[in-house]
Design a protein around this motif. Structure first.
Motif, PDB file in Angstrom:
ATOM      1  N   THR A   1      36.349 -47.110  38.825  1.00 24.24           N
ATOM      2  CA  THR A   1      37.233 -46.034  39.240  1.00 24.24           C
ATOM      3  C   THR A   1      36.804 -44.690  38.679  1.00 24.24           C
ATOM      4  O   THR A   1      37.326 -43.670  39.093  1.00 24.24           O
TER       5      THR A   1
ATOM      6  N   LYS B   1      31.752 -49.486  42.013  1.00 21.69           N
ATOM      7  CA  LYS B   1      32.673 -50.591  41.785  1.00 21.69           C
ATOM      8  C   LYS B   1      33.671 -50.269  40.676  1.00 21.69           C
ATOM      9  O   LYS B   1      34.467 -51.098  40.299  1.00 21.69           O
TER      10      LYS B   1
ATOM     11  N   ALA C   1      35.872 -58.676  41.090  1.00 24.76           N
ATOM     12  CA  ALA C   1      35.630 -59.829  41.970  1.00 24.76           C
ATOM     13  C   ALA C   1      34.151 -59.941  42.328  1.00 24.76           C
ATOM     14  O   ALA C   1      33.572 -61.032  42.307  1.00 24.76           O
ATOM     15  N   THR C   2      33.519 -58.804  42.618  1.00 25.65           N
ATOM     16  CA  THR C   2      32.090 -58.788  42.943  1.00 25.65           C
ATOM     17  C   THR C   2      31.265 -59.233  41.744  1.00 25.65           C
ATOM     18  O   THR C   2      30.331 -60.027  41.884  1.00 25.65           O
ATOM     19  N   TYR C   3      31.609 -58.743  40.567  1.00 18.23           N
ATOM     20  CA  TYR C   3      30.883 -59.102  39.342  1.00 18.23           C
ATOM     21  C   TYR C   3      30.989 -60.600  39.089  1.00 18.23           C
ATOM     22  O   TYR C   3      30.003 -61.261  38.782  1.00 18.23           O
TER      23      TYR C   3
ATOM     24  N   THR D   1      37.604 -51.681  39.174  1.00 18.36           N
ATOM     25  CA  THR D   1      38.693 -52.020  40.087  1.00 18.36           C
ATOM     26  C   THR D   1      38.717 -53.540  40.252  1.00 18.36           C
ATOM     27  O   THR D   1      37.788 -54.235  39.838  1.00 18.36           O
ATOM     28  N   ALA D   2      39.766 -54.046  40.882  1.00 17.01           N
ATOM     29  CA  ALA D   2      39.871 -55.490  41.128  1.00 17.01           C
ATOM     30  C   ALA D   2      38.721 -55.944  42.017  1.00 17.01           C
ATOM     31  O   ALA D   2      38.149 -57.026  41.823  1.00 17.01           O
ATOM     32  N   LYS D   3      38.336 -55.107  42.987  1.00 16.59           N
ATOM     33  CA  LYS D   3      37.227 -55.427  43.890  1.00 16.59           C
ATOM     34  C   LYS D   3      35.919 -55.503  43.103  1.00 16.59           C
ATOM     35  O   LYS D   3      35.108 -56.403  43.318  1.00 16.59           O
ATOM     36  N   GLY D   4      35.727 -54.565  42.184  1.00 19.69           N
ATOM     37  CA  GLY D   4      34.522 -54.555  41.363  1.00 19.69           C
ATOM     38  C   GLY D   4      34.436 -55.786  40.475  1.00 19.69           C
ATOM     39  O   GLY D   4      33.371 -56.380  40.313  1.00 19.69           O
TER      40      GLY D   4
ATOM     41  N   THR E   1      40.497 -57.559  34.959  1.00 20.94           N
ATOM     42  CA  THR E   1      40.838 -56.140  35.104  1.00 20.94           C
ATOM     43  C   THR E   1      41.698 -55.711  33.919  1.00 20.94           C
ATOM     44  O   THR E   1      42.190 -56.542  33.149  1.00 20.94           O
TER      45      THR E   1
ATOM     46  N   LYS F   1      31.559 -62.930  41.214  1.00 19.52           N
ATOM     47  CA  LYS F   1      30.832 -63.648  42.264  1.00 19.52           C
ATOM     48  C   LYS F   1      29.342 -63.706  41.922  1.00 19.52           C
ATOM     49  O   LYS F   1      28.687 -64.735  42.089  1.00 19.52           O
TER      50      LYS F   1
END
Length: 128
Positions: free
Chosen positions: A58, A56, A72-74, A67-70, A85, A76
């Motif tokens: 870089t 998650k 978002a997952t965190y 990353t933005a995805k990481g 970020t 959540k």
């Protein structure tokens, strides 16, 4: 004057003796089964901790940090989290005194002593 009597110790009943014997027998059977199959110990004291799932961030080569995805997952998985970020805009494009400029300035001040490859990559990403 009355002399206090000593409490009489009861002897365990034959039924209780049988239950205790059965319990210890089961315990030893479990231990020998575990030893026979060479099951590894799962105790934290032996250094067994939950595995940290990667993927998650870089990494140091791409600039460190999440990353933005990481992120978002965190967020959540951790409701109420304020994780954000990195501020990757160059300082020349940031308005002085704006929230991102202040975050960047605070991060750069906080991470001044970071000397590892990962820390240096993160500082590069934040334009420190």
């Amino acid at each position: 004057m009355a002399v206090p009597k000593k409490p009489v110790k009861k002897k365990p009943s034959p039924k209780k003796k049988a239950r205790v014997a059965k319990r210890t027998e089961r315990k030893t059977a479990r231990k020998t089964k575990r030893a026979e199959r060479n099951a590894p110990t799962r105790k934290k004291s032996a250094g067994n901790y939950a595995k940290v799932k990667k993927g998650k961030g870089t990494g140091k080569k791409a600039g460190g940090g999440m990353t933005a995805k990481g992120v978002a997952t965190y967020r959540k998985n951790n409701p109420g989290s304020k994780l954000k970020t990195a501020v990757t805009k160059p300082p020349s494009q940031l308005k002085p005194g704006s929230k991102p400029a202040k975050r960047r300035k605070a991060f750069c001040a906080r991470s001044k002593s970071w000397k590892s490859e990962r820390g240096l990559a993160a500082r590069r990403k934040w334009n420190c």
